[in-house]
Design a protein around this motif. Structure first.
Motif, PDB file in Angstrom:
ATOM      1  N   ALA A 104      17.026  22.391   0.622  1.00  0.00           N
ATOM      2  CA  ALA A 104      15.838  22.047   1.393  1.00  0.00           C
ATOM      3  C   ALA A 104      15.609  20.548   1.268  1.00  0.00           C
ATOM      4  CB  ALA A 104      14.620  22.815   0.886  1.00  0.00           C
ATOM      5  N   THR A 105      15.000  19.969   2.285  1.00  0.00           N
ATOM      6  CA  THR A 105      14.658  18.550   2.263  1.00  0.00           C
ATOM      7  C   THR A 105      13.164  18.409   2.004  1.00  0.00           C
ATOM      8  OG1 THR A 105      16.451  17.942   3.774  1.00  0.00           O
ATOM      9  CG2 THR A 105      14.585  16.448   3.649  1.00  0.00           C
ATOM     10  N   TYR A 106      12.775  17.470   1.133  1.00  0.00           N
ATOM     11  CA  TYR A 106      11.346  17.313   0.858  1.00  0.00           C
ATOM     12  C   TYR A 106      10.994  15.842   0.677  1.00  0.00           C
ATOM     13  CZ  TYR A 106      12.224  16.490  -4.138  1.00  0.00           C
ATOM     14  OH  TYR A 106      12.640  15.948  -5.327  1.00  0.00           O
ATOM     15  N   SER A 107       9.702  15.535   0.845  1.00  0.00           N
ATOM     16  CA  SER A 107       9.210  14.167   0.699  1.00  0.00           C
ATOM     17  C   SER A 107       7.757  14.208   0.266  1.00  0.00           C
ATOM     18  CB  SER A 107       9.325  13.416   2.031  1.00  0.00           C
ATOM     19  OG  SER A 107       8.686  12.155   1.965  1.00  0.00           O
ATOM     20  N   VAL A 108       7.378  13.313  -0.634  1.00  0.00           N
ATOM     21  CA  VAL A 108       5.985  13.248  -1.066  1.00  0.00           C
ATOM     22  C   VAL A 108       5.185  12.255  -0.224  1.00  0.00           C
ATOM     23  CG1 VAL A 108       6.526  13.942  -3.416  1.00  0.00           C
ATOM     24  CG2 VAL A 108       6.497  11.499  -2.834  1.00  0.00           C
ATOM     25  N   ASP A 109       5.881  11.432   0.584  1.00  0.00           N
ATOM     26  CA  ASP A 109       5.166  10.452   1.399  1.00  0.00           C
ATOM     27  C   ASP A 109       5.496  10.539   2.887  1.00  0.00           C
ATOM     28  OD1 ASP A 109       7.742   9.468   1.462  1.00  0.00           O
ATOM     29  OD2 ASP A 109       7.287   7.580   0.446  1.00  0.00           O
ATOM     30  N   MET A 126      16.327  33.073   1.748  1.00  0.00           N
ATOM     31  CA  MET A 126      16.839  31.924   1.005  1.00  0.00           C
ATOM     32  C   MET A 126      15.681  31.383   0.180  1.00  0.00           C
ATOM     33  SD  MET A 126      19.323  29.830   0.257  1.00  0.00           S
ATOM     34  CE  MET A 126      20.581  29.419   1.472  1.00  0.00           C
ATOM     35  N   ILE A 127      15.931  31.190  -1.121  1.00  0.00           N
ATOM     36  CA  ILE A 127      14.875  30.786  -2.049  1.00  0.00           C
ATOM     37  C   ILE A 127      15.122  29.351  -2.499  1.00  0.00           C
ATOM     38  CG2 ILE A 127      13.601  31.384  -4.123  1.00  0.00           C
ATOM     39  CD1 ILE A 127      13.710  33.628  -2.030  1.00  0.00           C
ATOM     40  N   TYR A 128      14.126  28.490  -2.283  1.00  0.00           N
ATOM     41  CA  TYR A 128      14.187  27.111  -2.755  1.00  0.00           C
ATOM     42  C   TYR A 128      13.075  26.879  -3.772  1.00  0.00           C
ATOM     43  CZ  TYR A 128      16.679  26.494   1.726  1.00  0.00           C
ATOM     44  OH  TYR A 128      17.533  26.608   2.787  1.00  0.00           O
ATOM     45  N   GLN A 129      13.349  26.050  -4.758  1.00  0.00           N
ATOM     46  CA  GLN A 129      12.351  25.656  -5.748  1.00  0.00           C
ATOM     47  C   GLN A 129      12.149  24.140  -5.669  1.00  0.00           C
ATOM     48  OE1 GLN A 129      10.824  27.896  -7.664  1.00  0.00           O
ATOM     49  NE2 GLN A 129      12.134  29.674  -7.253  1.00  0.00           N
ATOM     50  N   ILE A 130      10.901  23.707  -5.603  1.00  0.00           N
ATOM     51  CA  ILE A 130      10.608  22.277  -5.639  1.00  0.00           C
ATOM     52  C   ILE A 130       9.485  22.027  -6.636  1.00  0.00           C
ATOM     53  CG2 ILE A 130      11.391  21.768  -3.298  1.00  0.00           C
ATOM     54  CD1 ILE A 130       8.491  21.874  -2.403  1.00  0.00           C
ATOM     55  N   THR A 131       9.512  20.857  -7.263  1.00  0.00           N
ATOM     56  CA  THR A 131       8.490  20.487  -8.251  1.00  0.00           C
ATOM     57  C   THR A 131       8.010  19.076  -7.938  1.00  0.00           C
ATOM     58  OG1 THR A 131       9.687  21.841  -9.875  1.00  0.00           O
ATOM     59  CG2 THR A 131       7.944  20.405 -10.715  1.00  0.00           C
ATOM     60  N   PRO A 132       7.152  18.918  -6.952  1.00  0.00           N
ATOM     61  CA  PRO A 132       6.688  17.572  -6.585  1.00  0.00           C
ATOM     62  C   PRO A 132       5.729  17.008  -7.620  1.00  0.00           C
ATOM     63  CG  PRO A 132       5.571  19.239  -5.277  1.00  0.00           C
ATOM     64  CD  PRO A 132       6.596  19.965  -6.082  1.00  0.00           C
ATOM     65  N   TYR A 138       5.908  17.331   1.828  1.00  0.00           N
ATOM     66  CA  TYR A 138       6.504  17.743   3.089  1.00  0.00           C
ATOM     67  C   TYR A 138       7.835  18.431   2.795  1.00  0.00           C
ATOM     68  CZ  TYR A 138       3.247  14.550   5.433  1.00  0.00           C
ATOM     69  OH  TYR A 138       2.117  13.908   5.898  1.00  0.00           O
ATOM     70  N   VAL A 139       8.112  19.514   3.505  1.00  0.00           N
ATOM     71  CA  VAL A 139       9.382  20.210   3.346  1.00  0.00           C
ATOM     72  C   VAL A 139       9.964  20.464   4.737  1.00  0.00           C
ATOM     73  CG1 VAL A 139       8.821  21.284   1.142  1.00  0.00           C
ATOM     74  CG2 VAL A 139       8.230  22.462   3.257  1.00  0.00           C
ATOM     75  N   ALA A 140      11.309  20.459   4.821  1.00  0.00           N
ATOM     76  CA  ALA A 140      11.933  20.577   6.136  1.00  0.00           C
ATOM     77  C   ALA A 140      13.360  21.082   6.018  1.00  0.00           C
ATOM     78  CB  ALA A 140      11.921  19.227   6.848  1.00  0.00           C
ATOM     79  N   TRP A 141      13.875  21.540   7.158  1.00  0.00           N
ATOM     80  CA  TRP A 141      15.272  21.985   7.288  1.00  0.00           C
ATOM     81  C   TRP A 141      16.232  20.844   6.958  1.00  0.00           C
ATOM     82  CZ3 TRP A 141      19.046  19.980  10.424  1.00  0.00           C
ATOM     83  CH2 TRP A 141      20.202  20.752  10.639  1.00  0.00           C
ATOM     84  N   GLY A 142      15.899  19.668   7.421  1.00  0.00           N
ATOM     85  CA  GLY A 142      16.679  18.465   7.175  1.00  0.00           C
ATOM     86  C   GLY A 142      15.759  17.275   7.299  1.00  0.00           C
ATOM     87  N   PRO A 143      16.236  16.063   7.037  1.00  0.00           N
ATOM     88  CA  PRO A 143      15.347  14.898   7.114  1.00  0.00           C
ATOM     89  C   PRO A 143      14.807  14.700   8.520  1.00  0.00           C
ATOM     90  CG  PRO A 143      17.643  14.223   6.881  1.00  0.00           C
ATOM     91  CD  PRO A 143      17.611  15.683   6.665  1.00  0.00           C
ATOM     92  N   PRO A 144      13.499  14.841   8.720  1.00  0.00           N
ATOM     93  CA  PRO A 144      12.933  14.708  10.058  1.00  0.00           C
ATOM     94  C   PRO A 144      13.113  13.299  10.626  1.00  0.00           C
ATOM     95  CG  PRO A 144      11.407  15.857   8.600  1.00  0.00           C
ATOM     96  CD  PRO A 144      12.483  15.291   7.742  1.00  0.00           C
ATOM     97  N   PHE A 145      13.271  13.251  11.932  1.00  0.00           N
ATOM     98  CA  PHE A 145      13.340  11.988  12.668  1.00  0.00           C
ATOM     99  C   PHE A 145      12.586  12.242  13.965  1.00  0.00           C
ATOM    100  CE2 PHE A 145      14.923   8.482  15.090  1.00  0.00           C
ATOM    101  CZ  PHE A 145      15.448   7.539  14.207  1.00  0.00           C
TER     102      PHE A 145
END
Length: 415
Positions: A104-109, A126-132, A138-145
């Motif tokens: 998964a793709t994620y960003s704090v800003d 599908m299980i993803y774990q994130i620890t911001p 923000y979470v996404a399929w891929g890096p948003p543009f």
């Protein structure tokens, strides 16, 4: 005094209870490019179950992008992804694999994008774990543009470089601006220059292709001497997002109704972006200088094909040998970027057996209508690898641009 200590006791108990102290996590999707269908939010386990959102009539529902608020910094959040169950007409729902990247793709800003740890497949999920480290992520399929990203990038390049002009390809059917970058250096007339057309994102969900286009533009406008040569000898057009409306609204774009942008290159295009791109490309063809046409995409999750082309038997020389030479140069550079490998240097053909509208695919149309020396290719950049990041994609774009320079340097300079 006894009541006071009793009050302090209960205050400590309440503050130490995570179910009381923790804020409720929330899913937010009211911004450009967002797409999600929330199935469940389990506050106790801090788990979000969801599907990709999007209108299936406006393309494959595989793109997802949203924000999670109410996080306690440094707490673990579980994302539980299920493939979309939506279908169009009699078609079956899209395979879940299209919506399930390994990371998964994620960003704090909302600007700098990172990969999660590898996801874990659990049956249909599908299980993803994130620890911001923040209370929102923000979470996404891929890096948003997004369209705003494209507009900001084109504008920045136009301001930074005297050789770049930020312009507009057209207005979309929903009246959005389609940013385009126009690049050339020196006093050569346009007719003395090679023509190079680069476009990305005819399928809105394929966000990685826009980052490839950005990497291409950044290299062309860099201080590299080879980039300077390219600017002095070519006129370059770069469109980071073709399907601007579906990108803005978070729809998949591919196989949208009546057909997607990459099945629209006909005598009467439905989409404004295709019509405008066609007119520009026709201008280069009429001047005998449609030298390199590149359409940037992301492929199927396990597809190692790197280039998509017309069958050789449909082309004449010198187009075949020139195309083969360009593929050789581009592959030799890009294949060194690991771990985007394995990928195949054998192009996949897009003839009559590929799709009913195969003649209306952009690169096929350009090959069939272009100059005898035109090189027209669809380049697919793998999205399901550890290096499918903004930096990885931009590296592909930079190496692709360097390959364009190397290829054109072998061609006769226009008088």
């Amino acid at each position: 005094m006894k009541r006071y200590f009793l009050f302090l006791f209960f205050l400590v108990v309440l503050s130490s209870n995570p179910l009381v102290a923790q804020e409720s996590i929330r899913v937010v999707s009211d911004f450009e490019g967002a797409s999600v269908r929330v199935l469940e939010i389990d506050q106790e386990s801090r788990r979000i179950s969801f599907m990709p959102g999007g209108d299936p009539e406006r393309g494959w529902p595989c793109w997802w992008y949203f924000r999670v608020d109410g996080i306690t910094p440094d707490e673990n959040i579980t994302l539980r992804l299920h493939g979309s169950l939506a279908s169009v007409g009699k078609q079956k729902p899209l395979s879940a694999s299209w919506a399930m990247p390994k990371y998964a793709t994620y960003s704090v800003d909302g600007k700098t994008w990172n990969h999660s740890e590898a996801g874990r497949r659990d049956g249909e999920w599908m299980i993803y774990q994130i620890t911001p480290e923040t209370n929102s992520v923000y979470v996404a399929w891929g890096p948003p543009f997004t369209p705003k990203t494209a507009a900001a990038f084109v504008r920045k390049m136009g301001q930074r470089s005297p050789y770049a002009t930020a312009t507009e390809l057209c207005r979309s059917r929903q009246d959005r601006s389609v940013p385009m970058l126009h690049i050339k250096e020196g006093d050569r007339s346009n007719k003395q220059r090679f023509g190079v057309w680069v476009q990305a994102r005819q399928h809105a969900w394929e966000s990685g292709s826009s980052w490839v286009a950005q990497g291409f533009a950044e290299w062309v406008l860099s201080d590299d001497e080879q980039a300077s040569w390219l600017r002095k000898h070519a006129e370059i057009f770069i469109v980071p997002i073709m399907d601007i409306d579906n990108t803005a609204t978070g729809n998949g774009g591919k196989n949208s109704i009546p057909h997607d942008h990459n099945r629209d290159w006909s005598a009467t295009p439905h989409w404004n972006e295709v019509r405008a791109a066609q007119q520009n490309v026709k201008g280069l063809i009429n001047e005998g200088r449609m030298d390199v046409f590149l359409d940037l995409h992301n492929p199927a999750p396990g597809d190692p094909s790197f280039f998509y082309v017309l069958p050789r038997e449909m082309l004449k020389e010198p187009m075949i040998s020139l195309r083969d030479r360009f593929i050789e140069l581009a592959y030799s550079r890009i294949s060194q970027i690991k771990p985007l490998i394995p990928m195949s240097n054998k192009p996949k053909v897009t003839g009559a057996s590929y799709h009913p509208l195969w003649k209306q695919i952009s690169t096929n149309w350009v090959s069939m209508h272009g100059n005898p020396h035109t090189v027209s290719l669809c380049l697919e950049t793998i999205w399901n690898s550890k290096n499918s990041t903004t930096s990885g994609y931009k590296s592909v774009g930079a190496n692709l641009a360097a390959a364009v320079r190397e290829y054109l340097a072998e061609r006769p300079v226009r008088p």
